[in-house]
Design a protein around this motif. Structure first.
Motif, mmCIF file in Angstrom:
data_model
loop_
_atom_site.group_PDB
_atom_site.id
_atom_site.type_symbol
_atom_site.label_atom_id
_atom_site.label_comp_id
_atom_site.label_asym_id
_atom_site.label_seq_id
_atom_site.Cartn_x
_atom_site.Cartn_y
_atom_site.Cartn_z
ATOM 1 N N UNK A 174 -6.328 -46.799 20.555
ATOM 2 C CA UNK A 174 -7.504 -46.536 21.191
ATOM 3 C C UNK A 174 -7.870 -45.115 20.982
ATOM 4 N N UNK A 175 -6.839 -44.284 20.735
ATOM 5 C CA UNK A 175 -7.086 -42.587 20.607
ATOM 6 C C UNK A 175 -7.709 -42.452 19.268
ATOM 7 N N UNK A 176 -7.216 -43.048 18.196
ATOM 8 C CA UNK A 176 -7.521 -42.882 16.843
ATOM 9 C C UNK A 176 -8.816 -43.368 16.802
ATOM 10 N N UNK A 177 -9.160 -44.654 17.279
ATOM 11 C CA UNK A 177 -10.245 -45.528 17.126
ATOM 12 C C UNK A 177 -11.653 -44.527 17.839
ATOM 13 N N UNK A 178 -11.247 -43.832 19.104
ATOM 14 C CA UNK A 178 -12.266 -43.038 19.617
ATOM 15 C C UNK A 178 -12.381 -41.743 18.962
ATOM 16 N N UNK A 179 -11.345 -41.203 18.531
ATOM 17 C CA UNK A 179 -11.432 -40.077 17.540
ATOM 18 C C UNK A 179 -12.286 -40.129 16.510
#
Length: 295
Positions: free
Chosen positions: A101-106
């Motif tokens: 989720x972190x890299x998707x939102x980044x």
């Protein structure tokens, strides 16, 4: 780079700037002791992308503001975090989901659709239990394997000594410790890549054969190849009395007949700090990546 500057990122910056003539910018925006995932399943971790609290609470929001201010996409975004998640009892699946989720939102917030997160596994984490440390490490490894288009292997640090020998047994404290971490990162990003990864295994009366994939060249025993293994079977703890490397395989011999299922752990917790099995990389030889398997 002094004892009071605990982050190895400073050593990485100097290495890139001096050895590789690469300009580096460092932007500080948070302190440590921060969660990504939570064992409860809550999304209130400081780094969790669904934590929309104030900037003083959400490290993620602070980081996004600083990244967007850079205006151009960086070549590498390095991620080294997870000790607090281990303290909280986060599972491997919970950590893998949160970092995805972190890299998707980044990517969404910055508009950098091709940027990757280079994730380093956490190292020693005393006095947290080995099982809790392993869970976060496995979550990070699973993210490398299952989300390779967005998350790259930054390196395993389970074999590296860290801490000040006293109260701090988490941070990479000395210059030598920091340089060792940098060498692992450089190998994974510009060198031969990942170490050997467990592939398959089998057992006999009092031995087991472990087969690996990847790595650089053949596996080599070193002076103490029995160090770094933690094994149990139906009779409890079982001692590794011999470990012989051959190509991409390791044969373990035990002190008695194996009873029932055999659980093999490699580099569990801080068991791998003095291990000597390495691959044959000419620059930065590495041990196999931490794993556990039941045979």
């Amino acid at each position: 780079r002094s004892a009071t500057q605990k982050s190895w990122i400073w050593a990485l910056a100097q290495s890139l700037a001096t050895t590789h003539s690469c300009p580096v910018g460092i932007s500080g925006f948070t302190n440590g002791a921060a969660y990504l995932a939570r064992a409860s399943g809550a999304t209130n971790g400081h780094w969790h992308p669904l934590n929309d609290g104030a900037a003083t609470v959400s490290h993620f929001n602070s980081a996004m503001a600083n990244l967007i201010a850079c205006r151009s996409q960086p070549n590498y975004i390095v991620w080294h975090q997870g000790e607090e998640d281990a303290n909280d009892g986060v599972s491997a699946a919970q950590y893998e989901t949160a970092i995805g989720l972190f890299i998707d939102e980044l990517r969404t917030r910055t508009g950098w659709s091709s940027v990757k997160l280079h994730v380093m596994q956490i190292g020693r984490n005393n006095p947290v239990s080995d099982a809790a440390t392993n869970a976060v490490r496995y979550g990070q490894r699973n993210a490398w394997d299952n989300n390779s288009g967005k998350i790259s292997a930054g390196g395993c640090l389970a074999h590296l000594a860290c801490g000040d020998g006293g109260t701090d047994e988490v941070h990479f404290w000395t210059q030598a410790q920091k340089d060792a971490v940098v060498a692992v990162f450089i190998r994974h990003t510009t060198g031969s890549g990942r170490a050997h990864q467990y592939g398959s295994g089998s057992k006999t009366t009092n031995t087991c054969l472990l087969n690996f994939t990847g790595g650089s060249g053949d596996l080599v025993d070193g002076a103490s190849p029995t160090v770094g293994w933690t094994c149990t079977d139906g009779g409890g703890s079982i001692t590794v009395t011999g470990a012989v490397c051959s190509g991409d395989s390791i044969t373990l011999t035990f002190n008695r007949t194996i009873s029932g299922s055999l659980l093999v752990k490699w580099c569990s917790g801080d068991d791998g700090i003095t291990c000597t099995i390495r691959d044959s990389d000419a620059t930065t030889p590495l041990p196999p990546e931490p794993f556990e398997v039941t045979l």
